[in-house]
Scaffold this motif. Structure first.
Motif, short mmCIF file in Angstrom:
data_model
loop_
_atom_site.label_atom_id
_atom_site.label_comp_id
_atom_site.label_asym_id
_atom_site.label_seq_id
_atom_site.Cartn_x
_atom_site.Cartn_y
_atom_site.Cartn_z
N ASP A 31 0.81 -1.21 0.00
CA ASP A 31 0.00 0.00 0.00
C ASP A 31 0.85 1.27 0.00
O ASP A 31 0.36 2.35 0.32
CB ASP A 31 -0.95 0.01 1.19
CG ASP A 31 -0.22 0.05 2.54
OD1 ASP A 31 1.02 -0.10 2.54
OD2 ASP A 31 -0.89 0.22 3.57
N ALA A 32 2.12 1.15 -0.38
CA ALA A 32 3.05 2.28 -0.28
C ALA A 32 2.58 3.50 -1.06
O ALA A 32 2.86 4.64 -0.67
CB ALA A 32 4.44 1.87 -0.73
N ALA A 33 1.90 3.29 -2.17
CA ALA A 33 1.48 4.41 -3.02
C ALA A 33 0.02 4.78 -2.84
O ALA A 33 -0.44 5.76 -3.45
CB ALA A 33 1.75 4.08 -4.49
N LEU A 34 -0.72 4.04 -2.04
CA LEU A 34 -2.14 4.35 -1.87
C LEU A 34 -2.32 5.74 -1.25
O LEU A 34 -1.60 6.11 -0.32
CB LEU A 34 -2.81 3.31 -0.98
CG LEU A 34 -3.07 1.95 -1.59
CD1 LEU A 34 -3.82 1.06 -0.60
CD2 LEU A 34 -3.87 2.06 -2.89
N GLY A 35 -3.27 6.49 -1.78
CA GLY A 35 -3.52 7.83 -1.30
C GLY A 35 -2.67 8.90 -1.96
O GLY A 35 -2.82 10.08 -1.65
N ASN A 61 -7.19 6.62 -6.56
CA ASN A 61 -7.37 8.05 -6.76
C ASN A 61 -7.38 8.33 -8.26
O ASN A 61 -6.32 8.42 -8.88
CB ASN A 61 -6.24 8.84 -6.09
CG ASN A 61 -6.39 10.35 -6.27
OD1 ASN A 61 -7.36 10.82 -6.88
ND2 ASN A 61 -5.43 11.11 -5.77
N PRO A 62 -8.55 8.49 -8.87
CA PRO A 62 -8.64 8.68 -10.32
C PRO A 62 -7.98 9.94 -10.83
O PRO A 62 -7.78 10.09 -12.04
CB PRO A 62 -10.16 8.72 -10.58
CG PRO A 62 -10.77 8.04 -9.40
CD PRO A 62 -9.89 8.38 -8.25
N PHE A 80 -2.67 3.71 -18.14
CA PHE A 80 -3.17 4.94 -17.52
C PHE A 80 -3.14 6.08 -18.53
O PHE A 80 -2.37 7.04 -18.38
CB PHE A 80 -2.30 5.30 -16.30
CG PHE A 80 -2.04 4.14 -15.37
CD1 PHE A 80 -3.08 3.54 -14.69
CD2 PHE A 80 -0.76 3.66 -15.20
CE1 PHE A 80 -2.84 2.48 -13.83
CE2 PHE A 80 -0.51 2.61 -14.34
CZ PHE A 80 -1.56 2.01 -13.66
N PRO A 81 -3.95 6.01 -19.58
CA PRO A 81 -3.88 7.03 -20.65
C PRO A 81 -4.14 8.43 -20.11
O PRO A 81 -5.06 8.66 -19.34
CB PRO A 81 -4.97 6.58 -21.62
CG PRO A 81 -5.86 5.67 -20.84
CD PRO A 81 -5.00 5.02 -19.83
N GLY A 82 -3.25 9.35 -20.52
CA GLY A 82 -3.38 10.74 -20.13
C GLY A 82 -2.92 11.06 -18.73
O GLY A 82 -2.98 12.22 -18.30
N ARG A 83 -2.43 10.06 -18.01
CA ARG A 83 -2.06 10.28 -16.61
C ARG A 83 -0.58 10.04 -16.33
O ARG A 83 -0.14 10.13 -15.19
CB ARG A 83 -2.92 9.38 -15.70
CG ARG A 83 -4.41 9.62 -15.87
CD ARG A 83 -5.23 8.57 -15.14
NE ARG A 83 -5.08 8.67 -13.69
CZ ARG A 83 -5.59 7.77 -12.84
NH1 ARG A 83 -6.25 6.71 -13.31
NH2 ARG A 83 -5.42 7.93 -11.54
N VAL A 84 0.19 9.74 -17.38
CA VAL A 84 1.61 9.47 -17.23
C VAL A 84 2.40 10.53 -17.99
O VAL A 84 2.17 10.75 -19.18
CB VAL A 84 1.98 8.07 -17.74
CG1 VAL A 84 3.48 7.82 -17.58
CG2 VAL A 84 1.18 7.01 -16.99
#
Length: 211
Positions: A31-35, A61-62, A80-84
């Motif tokens: 869960d290191a990246a959650l939130g 988190n969208p 993750f289109p558009g998010r990288v």
């Protein structure tokens, strides 16, 4: 700014209700990246880049975004289109309210027979925190808090000490330490603390401090 050390190379930074996570890899907690509102990846090695952890965070988190170098971006952009966002040495950007400068180009030499891959480091908020990834990159700017890759297949303690001396941070916290046994930690703590010329500290996974 609140800094939380996660296992191995992963660090969480929190400021003004926003969270930035660096290198939530396979040696870090699931869960290191959650939130996270923003995620930075220094390079493609699995102890720094883990698609399972990234996918969990991005689904949680969208509006979360990822910034990383091309070799990693090419592997995850489709998911993750558009998010990288692809970055490289010299780039500057703002991620979740954090000002970020990109420093470095290549991973440290593991062995001459192993081709070097790309690696970037991230200087946060004008030098409050610097995470170099898997390289001893000197950002050429004042650094308050250096995330120090203390033990890896590509370094030795004399290089780590000289790196601290060259960067001259106000303080250094260990990262890249999953391979370092508890039995050996006092040796590293003593030698880096005595010879590095800065305030050298270690945070246990899950521990936090203000920087």
């Amino acid at each position: 700014m609140k800094l939380t050390k996660k296992s191995h190379a992963c660090v969480r930074l929190e400021k003004d209700g926003q969270t930035l996570v660096i290198d939530p890899g396979g040696f870090s907690e699931e869960d290191a990246a959650l939130g996270a509102d923003a995620i930075l990846i220094t390079h493609e090695h699995p102890d720094h880049f883990d698609e399972f952890r990234l996918r969990a965070a991005m689904e949680n988190n969208p509006t979360a975004r990822i910034w990383t170098l091309k070799s990693v971006a090419d592997r995850i952009t489709a998911a993750f289109p558009g998010r990288v966002h692809t970055v490289g040495h010299g780039d500057t950007f703002t991620a979740a309210g954090f000002d970020v400068q990109v420093h470095g180009e290549l991973h440290a030499v593991i062995h001459p027979d192993i081709p070097r891959i790309t690696n970037v480091g991230y200087l946060i908020d004008g030098g409050r925190v610097f995470h170099p990834g898997d390289a001893l990159t000197v950002p050429g700017r004042p650094v308050e808090t250096l995330m120090l890759p203390v033990m890896a297949p590509w370094n030795k303690i004399s290089e780590v000490i000289d790196y601290v001396r060259e960067v001259k941070p106000q303080r250094a916290y260990d990262v890249h330490d999953a391979l370092l046994t508890d039995l050996a930690r006092p040796i590293y703590d003593r030698q880096i603390g005595a010879l590095g010329g800065t305030d050298h500290q270690r945070l246990a996974p899950g521990a936090s401090t203000e920087v």
